[in-house]
Design a protein around this motif. Structure first.
Motif, PDB file in Angstrom:
ATOM      1  N   TYR A 187       2.667   6.108  -0.464  1.00 23.82           N
ATOM      2  CA  TYR A 187       3.031   4.862  -1.151  1.00 23.82           C
ATOM      3  C   TYR A 187       2.572   4.899  -2.607  1.00 23.82           C
ATOM      4  O   TYR A 187       1.842   4.037  -3.070  1.00 23.82           O
ATOM      5  CB  TYR A 187       2.408   3.657  -0.434  1.00 23.82           C
ATOM      6  CG  TYR A 187       2.834   3.540   1.011  1.00 23.82           C
ATOM      7  CD1 TYR A 187       4.066   2.992   1.347  1.00 23.82           C
ATOM      8  CD2 TYR A 187       2.008   4.006   2.033  1.00 23.82           C
ATOM      9  CE1 TYR A 187       4.471   2.899   2.672  1.00 23.82           C
ATOM     10  CE2 TYR A 187       2.412   3.921   3.360  1.00 23.82           C
ATOM     11  CZ  TYR A 187       3.639   3.365   3.685  1.00 23.82           C
ATOM     12  OH  TYR A 187       4.036   3.275   4.982  1.00 23.82           O
ATOM     13  N   HIS A 188       3.030   5.929  -3.331  1.00 25.07           N
ATOM     14  CA  HIS A 188       2.585   6.104  -4.717  1.00 25.07           C
ATOM     15  C   HIS A 188       3.096   5.003  -5.640  1.00 25.07           C
ATOM     16  O   HIS A 188       2.605   4.820  -6.756  1.00 25.07           O
ATOM     17  CB  HIS A 188       3.031   7.474  -5.246  1.00 25.07           C
ATOM     18  CG  HIS A 188       4.520   7.669  -5.250  1.00 25.07           C
ATOM     19  ND1 HIS A 188       5.218   8.038  -4.120  1.00 25.07           N
ATOM     20  CD2 HIS A 188       5.423   7.525  -6.246  1.00 25.07           C
ATOM     21  CE1 HIS A 188       6.502   8.126  -4.424  1.00 25.07           C
ATOM     22  NE2 HIS A 188       6.663   7.820  -5.697  1.00 25.07           N
ATOM     23  N   LYS A 189       4.105   4.251  -5.187  1.00 28.40           N
ATOM     24  CA  LYS A 189       4.620   3.133  -5.972  1.00 28.40           C
ATOM     25  C   LYS A 189       4.009   1.798  -5.534  1.00 28.40           C
ATOM     26  O   LYS A 189       4.343   0.753  -6.064  1.00 28.40           O
ATOM     27  CB  LYS A 189       6.139   3.059  -5.865  1.00 28.40           C
ATOM     28  CG  LYS A 189       6.853   4.253  -6.494  1.00 28.40           C
ATOM     29  CD  LYS A 189       8.360   4.081  -6.414  1.00 28.40           C
ATOM     30  CE  LYS A 189       9.079   5.254  -7.080  1.00 28.40           C
ATOM     31  NZ  LYS A 189      10.551   5.094  -7.017  1.00 28.40           N
ATOM     32  N   GLY A 190       3.116   1.859  -4.556  1.00 27.86           N
ATOM     33  CA  GLY A 190       2.504   0.639  -4.047  1.00 27.86           C
ATOM     34  C   GLY A 190       3.157   0.186  -2.754  1.00 27.86           C
ATOM     35  O   GLY A 190       4.133   0.784  -2.275  1.00 27.86           O
ATOM     36  N   LEU A 191       2.636  -0.860  -2.176  1.00 29.91           N
ATOM     37  CA  LEU A 191       3.188  -1.386  -0.928  1.00 29.91           C
ATOM     38  C   LEU A 191       4.603  -1.924  -1.132  1.00 29.91           C
ATOM     39  O   LEU A 191       4.835  -2.751  -2.017  1.00 29.91           O
ATOM     40  CB  LEU A 191       2.300  -2.522  -0.396  1.00 29.91           C
ATOM     41  CG  LEU A 191       0.995  -2.135   0.297  1.00 29.91           C
ATOM     42  CD1 LEU A 191       0.203  -3.391   0.642  1.00 29.91           C
ATOM     43  CD2 LEU A 191       1.274  -1.322   1.557  1.00 29.91           C
ATOM     44  N   PRO A 192       5.551  -1.463  -0.335  1.00 29.54           N
ATOM     45  CA  PRO A 192       6.919  -1.994  -0.432  1.00 29.54           C
ATOM     46  C   PRO A 192       6.948  -3.468  -0.040  1.00 29.54           C
ATOM     47  O   PRO A 192       6.139  -3.916   0.770  1.00 29.54           O
ATOM     48  CB  PRO A 192       7.705  -1.145   0.571  1.00 29.54           C
ATOM     49  CG  PRO A 192       6.862   0.076   0.797  1.00 29.54           C
ATOM     50  CD  PRO A 192       5.444  -0.388   0.653  1.00 29.54           C
ATOM     51  N   GLU A 193       7.867  -4.191  -0.620  1.00 28.48           N
ATOM     52  CA  GLU A 193       7.985  -5.616  -0.291  1.00 28.48           C
ATOM     53  C   GLU A 193       8.339  -5.791   1.183  1.00 28.48           C
ATOM     54  O   GLU A 193       9.209  -5.109   1.717  1.00 28.48           O
ATOM     55  CB  GLU A 193       9.073  -6.259  -1.165  1.00 28.48           C
ATOM     56  CG  GLU A 193       9.175  -7.765  -0.996  1.00 28.48           C
ATOM     57  CD  GLU A 193      10.168  -8.377  -1.952  1.00 28.48           C
ATOM     58  OE1 GLU A 193      10.436  -9.578  -1.830  1.00 28.48           O
ATOM     59  OE2 GLU A 193      10.675  -7.641  -2.825  1.00 28.48           O
ATOM     60  N   GLY A 194       7.618  -6.672   1.836  1.00 29.96           N
ATOM     61  CA  GLY A 194       7.875  -6.935   3.243  1.00 29.96           C
ATOM     62  C   GLY A 194       7.065  -6.098   4.196  1.00 29.96           C
ATOM     63  O   GLY A 194       7.101  -6.343   5.411  1.00 29.96           O
ATOM     64  N   LEU A 195       6.331  -5.117   3.672  1.00 29.15           N
ATOM     65  CA  LEU A 195       5.482  -4.283   4.535  1.00 29.15           C
ATOM     66  C   LEU A 195       4.028  -4.707   4.364  1.00 29.15           C
ATOM     67  O   LEU A 195       3.491  -4.667   3.265  1.00 29.15           O
ATOM     68  CB  LEU A 195       5.648  -2.806   4.168  1.00 29.15           C
ATOM     69  CG  LEU A 195       4.924  -1.786   5.062  1.00 29.15           C
ATOM     70  CD1 LEU A 195       5.451  -1.888   6.487  1.00 29.15           C
ATOM     71  CD2 LEU A 195       5.108  -0.371   4.524  1.00 29.15           C
ATOM     72  N   SER A 196       3.387  -5.109   5.446  1.00 29.67           N
ATOM     73  CA  SER A 196       2.028  -5.638   5.362  1.00 29.67           C
ATOM     74  C   SER A 196       1.003  -4.514   5.273  1.00 29.67           C
ATOM     75  O   SER A 196       1.248  -3.384   5.705  1.00 29.67           O
ATOM     76  CB  SER A 196       1.717  -6.508   6.575  1.00 29.67           C
ATOM     77  OG  SER A 196       1.596  -5.723   7.746  1.00 29.67           O
ATOM     78  N   ALA A 197      -0.140  -4.856   4.716  1.00 28.43           N
ATOM     79  CA  ALA A 197      -1.239  -3.890   4.612  1.00 28.43           C
ATOM     80  C   ALA A 197      -1.722  -3.480   5.995  1.00 28.43           C
ATOM     81  O   ALA A 197      -2.083  -2.315   6.225  1.00 28.43           O
ATOM     82  CB  ALA A 197      -2.390  -4.483   3.802  1.00 28.43           C
ATOM     83  N   ASP A 198      -1.724  -4.413   6.934  1.00 26.15           N
ATOM     84  CA  ASP A 198      -2.167  -4.096   8.292  1.00 26.15           C
ATOM     85  C   ASP A 198      -1.221  -3.098   8.965  1.00 26.15           C
ATOM     86  O   ASP A 198      -1.655  -2.221   9.718  1.00 26.15           O
ATOM     87  CB  ASP A 198      -2.260  -5.371   9.137  1.00 26.15           C
ATOM     88  CG  ASP A 198      -3.438  -6.243   8.736  1.00 26.15           C
ATOM     89  OD1 ASP A 198      -4.404  -5.687   8.165  1.00 26.15           O
ATOM     90  OD2 ASP A 198      -3.400  -7.451   8.990  1.00 26.15           O
ATOM     91  N   ALA A 199       0.077  -3.225   8.676  1.00 27.51           N
ATOM     92  CA  ALA A 199       1.049  -2.296   9.256  1.00 27.51           C
ATOM     93  C   ALA A 199       0.844  -0.888   8.704  1.00 27.51           C
ATOM     94  O   ALA A 199       0.911   0.099   9.446  1.00 27.51           O
ATOM     95  CB  ALA A 199       2.470  -2.770   8.967  1.00 27.51           C
ATOM     96  N   VAL A 200       0.583  -0.799   7.420  1.00 26.13           N
ATOM     97  CA  VAL A 200       0.324   0.496   6.803  1.00 26.13           C
ATOM     98  C   VAL A 200      -0.972   1.087   7.346  1.00 26.13           C
ATOM     99  O   VAL A 200      -1.066   2.287   7.614  1.00 26.13           O
ATOM    100  CB  VAL A 200       0.256   0.370   5.270  1.00 26.13           C
ATOM    101  CG1 VAL A 200      -0.209   1.679   4.635  1.00 26.13           C
ATOM    102  CG2 VAL A 200       1.614  -0.032   4.724  1.00 26.13           C
ATOM    103  N   ALA A 201      -1.993   0.241   7.512  1.00 27.72           N
ATOM    104  CA  ALA A 201      -3.269   0.703   8.052  1.00 27.72           C
ATOM    105  C   ALA A 201      -3.083   1.261   9.461  1.00 27.72           C
ATOM    106  O   ALA A 201      -3.655   2.300   9.822  1.00 27.72           O
ATOM    107  CB  ALA A 201      -4.286  -0.438   8.057  1.00 27.72           C
ATOM    108  N   ALA A 202      -2.277   0.592  10.262  1.00 27.13           N
ATOM    109  CA  ALA A 202      -2.013   1.057  11.630  1.00 27.13           C
ATOM    110  C   ALA A 202      -1.266   2.390  11.603  1.00 27.13           C
ATOM    111  O   ALA A 202      -1.545   3.296  12.396  1.00 27.13           O
ATOM    112  CB  ALA A 202      -1.192   0.016  12.390  1.00 27.13           C
ATOM    113  N   GLU A 203      -0.328   2.527  10.673  1.00 25.76           N
ATOM    114  CA  GLU A 203       0.440   3.776  10.536  1.00 25.76           C
ATOM    115  C   GLU A 203      -0.467   4.942  10.158  1.00 25.76           C
ATOM    116  O   GLU A 203      -0.399   6.021  10.753  1.00 25.76           O
ATOM    117  CB  GLU A 203       1.531   3.588   9.474  1.00 25.76           C
ATOM    118  CG  GLU A 203       2.256   4.868   9.095  1.00 25.76           C
ATOM    119  CD  GLU A 203       3.056   4.703   7.813  1.00 25.76           C
ATOM    120  OE1 GLU A 203       3.210   5.692   7.077  1.00 25.76           O
ATOM    121  OE2 GLU A 203       3.526   3.570   7.544  1.00 25.76           O
ATOM    122  N   LEU A 204      -1.312   4.710   9.163  1.00 25.30           N
ATOM    123  CA  LEU A 204      -2.206   5.772   8.706  1.00 25.30           C
ATOM    124  C   LEU A 204      -3.234   6.124   9.779  1.00 25.30           C
ATOM    125  O   LEU A 204      -3.557   7.295   9.985  1.00 25.30           O
ATOM    126  CB  LEU A 204      -2.905   5.345   7.412  1.00 25.30           C
ATOM    127  CG  LEU A 204      -2.002   5.204   6.180  1.00 25.30           C
ATOM    128  CD1 LEU A 204      -2.797   4.634   5.003  1.00 25.30           C
ATOM    129  CD2 LEU A 204      -1.403   6.537   5.793  1.00 25.30           C
TER     130      LEU A 204
END
Length: 278
Positions: A235-252
């Motif tokens: 996510y070098h451009k930052g969090l995409p709109e509509g995608l939560s930080a918690d969802a990204v944390a779960a993915e990683l």
């Protein structure tokens, strides 16, 4: 490093040159003890809590070094392994905010200073609250409160399976190891290290080599933690709109890079601030 950063703030408050704190020829502890002789020390400084504040800065630096550069674990045989983020879990989460001075003015530290002023907290207590580390020796171990804290941090509520899954995967294999840091991955000199942790003094100037007049070079430059590197890669451009930080944390976390939603938000904020500054 903590003593020098505290000294810099004290010198600024006293309208003295904070650059002195970067002088490698001084003994920062002796300089701090000498502050009580300053004409305006009693009016402008709270020296009675200096030891606690230095310990607090030291503890914060420890957490940031792991967050930004990554710590490693040393086994009894001398082998080195990259430390997993859950091992460093601490209920006060000092890796989630940057320090600003004076420390007593920080909202994140109001509760800490309230406990200290009431006589219920000492500097050693900060280290004692690690969930999986003995704060004095750096030994990876399981405390009585580990399960409860893992439930709160890695799950949505008390759940034995959640604690067991996180603990068994990220902590148990490393019980008995010691947390160590490789100085070769850090920047050279106090100034570059403080700058990499956003802990500079506003009046500091980067020291130069007297003989060559060249700025001190870094060994390798800042090295982000594995989870942070993976986030920046994806996510070098930052969090995409509509995608939560918690969802990204779960993915990683599912990919082997355990991280919290709050850390993801911090990384995203850093990315956006860098873009604005450019």
């Amino acid at each position: 490093m903590a003593e020098r950063r505290y000294l810099a703030e004290a010198l600024e408050i006293l309208d003295e040159d904070s650059q002195r704190a970067l002088d490698e020829d001084i003994n920062p502890r002796q300089e701090i003890l000498a502050l009580k002789e300053h004409t305006y020390a009693r009016k402008k400084l709270n020296l009675s809590s200096s030891e606690f504040e230095i310990e607090l800065i030291s503890f914060w630096i420890m957490n940031q070094l792991d967050e930004e550069f990554g710590a490693v674990l040393c086994s009894s045989s001398g082998g080195l392994l990259r430390a997993n983020h859950p091992i460093f879990y601490h209920p006060d989460q000092f890796f989630n905010f940057h320090l600003s001075f004076p420390l007593r003015g920080m909202s994140e530290l109001l509760g800490v200073f309230k406990e200290y002023d009431a006589g219920r907290m000492r500097g050693a207590d900060l280290w004692a609250r690690y969930c999986c580390i003995d704060g004095e020796s750096g030994l990876v171990m399981r405390h009585n409160r580990t399960k409860h804290l893992f439930d709160l941090y890695f799950g949505d509520g008390p759940s034995e399976s959640l604690e067991n899954e996180a603990f068994e995967k990220y902590v148990r294999p490393f019980l008995g190891c010691y947390v160590v840091f490789d100085p070769d991955v850090y920047p050279d000199g106090y100034y570059d290290t403080y700058a990499s942790l956003l802990l500079e003094s506003k009046h500091w100037r980067k020291p130069e080599l007297e003989d060559e007049g060249k700025a001190i070079a870094k060994k390798r430059g800042p090295k982000n933690s594995p989870a942070k590197r993976e986030f920046l890669l994806r996510y070098h451009k930052g969090l995409p709109e509509g995608l939560s930080a918690d969802a990204v944390a779960a993915e990683l976390s599912a990919s082997g890079y355990p991280i919290t939603g709050r850390s993801v938000l911090n990384y995203d904020r850093e990315l956006r601030e860098r873009k604005i500054s450019k």
